[in-house]
Design a protein around this motif. Structure first.
Motif, PDB file in Angstrom:
ATOM      1  N   VAL A 189       0.856  -1.193   0.000  1.00  0.00           N
ATOM      2  CA  VAL A 189       0.000   0.000   0.000  1.00  0.00           C
ATOM      3  C   VAL A 189       0.893   1.245   0.000  1.00  0.00           C
ATOM      4  O   VAL A 189       1.875   1.316   0.743  1.00  0.00           O
ATOM      5  CB  VAL A 189      -0.930   0.028   1.233  1.00  0.00           C
ATOM      6  CG1 VAL A 189      -1.758   1.310   1.244  1.00  0.00           C
ATOM      7  CG2 VAL A 189      -1.836  -1.195   1.248  1.00  0.00           C
ATOM      8  N   GLY A 190       0.551   2.224  -0.831  1.00  0.00           N
ATOM      9  CA  GLY A 190       1.267   3.496  -0.814  1.00  0.00           C
ATOM     10  C   GLY A 190       2.740   3.375  -1.130  1.00  0.00           C
ATOM     11  O   GLY A 190       3.573   4.044  -0.505  1.00  0.00           O
ATOM     12  N   ARG A 191       3.069   2.588  -2.144  1.00  0.00           N
ATOM     13  CA  ARG A 191       4.480   2.334  -2.431  1.00  0.00           C
ATOM     14  C   ARG A 191       5.236   3.582  -2.886  1.00  0.00           C
ATOM     15  O   ARG A 191       6.454   3.644  -2.760  1.00  0.00           O
ATOM     16  CB  ARG A 191       4.605   1.218  -3.466  1.00  0.00           C
ATOM     17  CG  ARG A 191       4.143  -0.125  -2.920  1.00  0.00           C
ATOM     18  CD  ARG A 191       4.338  -1.261  -3.911  1.00  0.00           C
ATOM     19  NE  ARG A 191       3.905  -2.527  -3.342  1.00  0.00           N
ATOM     20  CZ  ARG A 191       3.983  -3.691  -3.972  1.00  0.00           C
ATOM     21  NH1 ARG A 191       4.476  -3.753  -5.192  1.00  0.00           N
ATOM     22  NH2 ARG A 191       3.570  -4.802  -3.392  1.00  0.00           N
ATOM     23  N   SER A 192       4.526   4.557  -3.429  1.00  0.00           N
ATOM     24  CA  SER A 192       5.185   5.805  -3.827  1.00  0.00           C
ATOM     25  C   SER A 192       5.736   6.563  -2.622  1.00  0.00           C
ATOM     26  O   SER A 192       6.572   7.456  -2.780  1.00  0.00           O
ATOM     27  CB  SER A 192       4.213   6.697  -4.599  1.00  0.00           C
ATOM     28  OG  SER A 192       3.887   6.125  -5.850  1.00  0.00           O
ATOM     29  N   PHE A 193       5.258   6.200  -1.430  1.00  0.00           N
ATOM     30  CA  PHE A 193       5.729   6.855  -0.205  1.00  0.00           C
ATOM     31  C   PHE A 193       6.872   6.088   0.465  1.00  0.00           C
ATOM     32  O   PHE A 193       7.355   6.507   1.521  1.00  0.00           O
ATOM     33  CB  PHE A 193       4.574   7.024   0.787  1.00  0.00           C
ATOM     34  CG  PHE A 193       3.502   7.958   0.297  1.00  0.00           C
ATOM     35  CD1 PHE A 193       3.643   9.332   0.435  1.00  0.00           C
ATOM     36  CD2 PHE A 193       2.367   7.467  -0.313  1.00  0.00           C
ATOM     37  CE1 PHE A 193       2.655  10.198  -0.024  1.00  0.00           C
ATOM     38  CE2 PHE A 193       1.380   8.316  -0.769  1.00  0.00           C
ATOM     39  CZ  PHE A 193       1.521   9.694  -0.636  1.00  0.00           C
ATOM     40  N   TYR A 194       7.307   4.983  -0.136  1.00  0.00           N
ATOM     41  CA  TYR A 194       8.355   4.177   0.499  1.00  0.00           C
ATOM     42  C   TYR A 194       9.661   4.947   0.656  1.00  0.00           C
ATOM     43  O   TYR A 194      10.433   4.695   1.587  1.00  0.00           O
ATOM     44  CB  TYR A 194       8.606   2.907  -0.304  1.00  0.00           C
ATOM     45  CG  TYR A 194       7.563   1.822  -0.134  1.00  0.00           C
ATOM     46  CD1 TYR A 194       6.373   2.051   0.553  1.00  0.00           C
ATOM     47  CD2 TYR A 194       7.767   0.549  -0.665  1.00  0.00           C
ATOM     48  CE1 TYR A 194       5.421   1.062   0.712  1.00  0.00           C
ATOM     49  CE2 TYR A 194       6.810  -0.457  -0.516  1.00  0.00           C
ATOM     50  CZ  TYR A 194       5.647  -0.198   0.165  1.00  0.00           C
ATOM     51  OH  TYR A 194       4.710  -1.193   0.309  1.00  0.00           O
ATOM     52  N   SER A 195       9.927   5.882  -0.232  1.00  0.00           N
ATOM     53  CA  SER A 195      11.150   6.682  -0.091  1.00  0.00           C
ATOM     54  C   SER A 195      11.095   7.520   1.187  1.00  0.00           C
ATOM     55  O   SER A 195      12.098   7.653   1.896  1.00  0.00           O
ATOM     56  CB  SER A 195      11.333   7.584  -1.320  1.00  0.00           C
ATOM     57  OG  SER A 195      10.156   8.338  -1.558  1.00  0.00           O
ATOM     58  N   TYR A 196       9.916   8.063   1.496  1.00  0.00           N
ATOM     59  CA  TYR A 196       9.756   8.871   2.706  1.00  0.00           C
ATOM     60  C   TYR A 196       9.899   8.013   3.961  1.00  0.00           C
ATOM     61  O   TYR A 196      10.566   8.413   4.918  1.00  0.00           O
ATOM     62  CB  TYR A 196       8.397   9.566   2.704  1.00  0.00           C
ATOM     63  CG  TYR A 196       8.192  10.498   1.529  1.00  0.00           C
ATOM     64  CD1 TYR A 196       8.681  11.797   1.559  1.00  0.00           C
ATOM     65  CD2 TYR A 196       7.519  10.069   0.395  1.00  0.00           C
ATOM     66  CE1 TYR A 196       8.503  12.664   0.479  1.00  0.00           C
ATOM     67  CE2 TYR A 196       7.332  10.921  -0.695  1.00  0.00           C
ATOM     68  CZ  TYR A 196       7.828  12.210  -0.644  1.00  0.00           C
ATOM     69  OH  TYR A 196       7.651  13.049  -1.712  1.00  0.00           O
ATOM     70  N   THR A 197       9.261   6.835   3.940  1.00  0.00           N
ATOM     71  CA  THR A 197       9.333   5.988   5.144  1.00  0.00           C
ATOM     72  C   THR A 197      10.741   5.435   5.341  1.00  0.00           C
ATOM     73  O   THR A 197      11.195   5.295   6.481  1.00  0.00           O
ATOM     74  CB  THR A 197       8.313   4.841   5.056  1.00  0.00           C
ATOM     75  OG1 THR A 197       8.560   4.032   3.901  1.00  0.00           O
ATOM     76  CG2 THR A 197       6.898   5.379   5.008  1.00  0.00           C
ATOM     77  N   MET A 198      11.449   5.144   4.236  1.00  0.00           N
ATOM     78  CA  MET A 198      12.834   4.687   4.396  1.00  0.00           C
ATOM     79  C   MET A 198      13.713   5.800   4.935  1.00  0.00           C
ATOM     80  O   MET A 198      14.562   5.574   5.819  1.00  0.00           O
ATOM     81  CB  MET A 198      13.403   4.164   3.068  1.00  0.00           C
ATOM     82  CG  MET A 198      14.864   3.732   3.190  1.00  0.00           C
ATOM     83  SD  MET A 198      15.560   3.020   1.675  1.00  0.00           S
ATOM     84  CE  MET A 198      14.813   1.399   1.694  1.00  0.00           C
ATOM     85  N   PHE A 199      13.521   7.015   4.433  1.00  0.00           N
ATOM     86  CA  PHE A 199      14.314   8.158   4.879  1.00  0.00           C
ATOM     87  C   PHE A 199      14.124   8.406   6.372  1.00  0.00           C
ATOM     88  O   PHE A 199      15.095   8.554   7.131  1.00  0.00           O
ATOM     89  CB  PHE A 199      13.914   9.390   4.072  1.00  0.00           C
ATOM     90  CG  PHE A 199      14.726  10.616   4.355  1.00  0.00           C
ATOM     91  CD1 PHE A 199      16.099  10.633   4.152  1.00  0.00           C
ATOM     92  CD2 PHE A 199      14.115  11.777   4.814  1.00  0.00           C
ATOM     93  CE1 PHE A 199      16.847  11.777   4.404  1.00  0.00           C
ATOM     94  CE2 PHE A 199      14.852  12.925   5.065  1.00  0.00           C
ATOM     95  CZ  PHE A 199      16.221  12.925   4.857  1.00  0.00           C
ATOM     96  N   VAL A 200      12.876   8.406   6.815  1.00  0.00           N
ATOM     97  CA  VAL A 200      12.586   8.621   8.235  1.00  0.00           C
ATOM     98  C   VAL A 200      13.122   7.464   9.073  1.00  0.00           C
ATOM     99  O   VAL A 200      13.719   7.677  10.141  1.00  0.00           O
ATOM    100  CB  VAL A 200      11.066   8.801   8.455  1.00  0.00           C
ATOM    101  CG1 VAL A 200      10.738   8.821   9.943  1.00  0.00           C
ATOM    102  CG2 VAL A 200      10.574  10.078   7.787  1.00  0.00           C
TER     103      VAL A 200
END
Length: 373
Positions: A75-86
């Protein structure tokens, strides 16, 4: 008086793990070669469920840092960069600041490539992205992910592509051609260049993850098609993955279960012996960059059955090294097996072809790339 080596931090999910010692072995080999010129440290994201499951086996060192990567599965894979960064900053920001990298290299397009761009801004350093093929195939149908990757790639100091075919695909996506440098992976010729005479054993060999898109089912069905023609021939799979039970069931249905051997993963140091004694190595993948196991088979003087995908045709001289086929076809696998087993192959010529691909050549080209401003 010795000068201090510049600090390089590699961010990648493709690297050996305590519970997956063969994962990303080619990345480990490539970046180990840089240790004579750089102080190399590795940041490895681990999916949070895997982190919890294997937390007792994780041992942090000064140069290798694992961090739990939180995300919403499927779900929401386009946001994976944000969650990895955080996730990275919450767990390893202090470690990263102490490293004070002059260069950051992301070895995977998304989300690692995007995260490396943000890290480079925070730390005022240059960054590079290495792409492999599978990572680009995973994002090129998703505009949100593509936009993020293109922003990172075109702001980077350079993009390492493992094949010309992949480089061409990057340009079509929108990466500036001048950013891209094609550097083929190498092979350890001392490990895989077994030179003593040997007698072939009666088996075909597959090495890799047991995934559908690696063509493991087509390989099994193709083997079953020729099983009566070659009654002593066996099929050996070396690797682990989600297709294990389906392969077992399919082998039963096809009536070849006694001749199909699912051996699980083996240590990388044991692969040369397995490859060298095989009648042929088969890798009927749906898509690839330049798979190292093909280079390792060539270095071992063993004919290879592979698919005409990605960068494989760029490194593979078909008249010398084996047979290239179309993907997703058990019939083509069967015909390829017949072709290779029906012909005499010169192992020394196959090895000679593999000598074009060495980790030393790879290192020199990578050093040139990393010297870009």
């Amino acid at each position: 008086m010795s000068s201090k080596k510049p600090n390089l931090v590699l961010l990648t999910n493709l690297y050996p793990l305590p519970w997956q010692s063969n994962r990303g072995k080619f990345n480990q080999q490539q970046f180990d070669m840089l240790k004579s010129d750089y102080s190399v440290s590795i940041l490895i994201p681990v999916a949070f469920l895997d982190w919890w499951k294997h937390r007792k086996s994780i041992q942090q060192t000064d140069s290798i840092r694992y961090f739990p990567y939180f995300y919403t599965p499927k779900v929401g894979r386009s946001f994976y960069s944000y969650t990895m960064f955080v996730s990275l900053l919450l767990h390893s920001a202090i470690w990263l600041v102490k490293k004070h990298p002059q260069i950051i290299v992301a070895s995977w397009a998304f989300p690692e490539g995007v995260v490396s761009m943000w890290l480079s801004r925070l730390m005022s350093t240059k960054f590079f992205i290495k792409v492999h093929g599978s990572d680009i195939n995973l994002i090129d149908h998703f505009p949100g992910r593509v936009r993020q990757f293109l922003a990172a790639a075109n702001r980077s100091s350079g993009v390492l592509s493992v094949s010309q075919a992949l480089a061409n695909k990057l340009v079509k996506l929108g990466v500036k051609r001048e950013k891209i440098k094609v550097i083929y992976n190498g092979v350890n010729h001392e490990l895989f260049g077994i030179s003593e005479s040997r007698a072939d054993d009666d088996y075909l060999l597959y090495v890799g993850n047991l995934k559908r898109d690696k063509g493991v089912i087509e390989l099994l069905k193709g083997f079953a098609m020729v099983s009566e023609e070659f009654p002593d021939l066996q099929l050996v799979y070396l690797g682990e993955g989600g297709m294990l039970s389906q392969l077992q069931e399919e082998a039963e249905i096809l009536g070849v279960s006694s001749r199909v051997h699912l051996m699980g993963a083996v240590e990388h140091q044991l692969l040369p012996n397995w490859i060298a004694k095989a009648k042929l190595l088969a890798l009927p993948s749906y898509a690839e960059g330049v798979p190292n196991v093909v280079l390792e088979s060539m270095a071992s003087g063993v004919p290879t059955l592979a698919t005409r995908v990605g960068g494989v045709p760029e490194v593979f001289k078909e008249s010398v090294c084996g047979k290239l086929i179309s993907p997703k076809s058990a019939d083509e696998v069967a015909n390829g097996i017949r072709y290779i087993l029906g012909k005499s192959w010169d192992g020394s010529l196959i090895k000679e072809q593999s000598l074009k691909f060495s980790w030393e050549n790879n290192k020199q080209m990578l050093l040139q790339l990393l010297s870009r401003k």
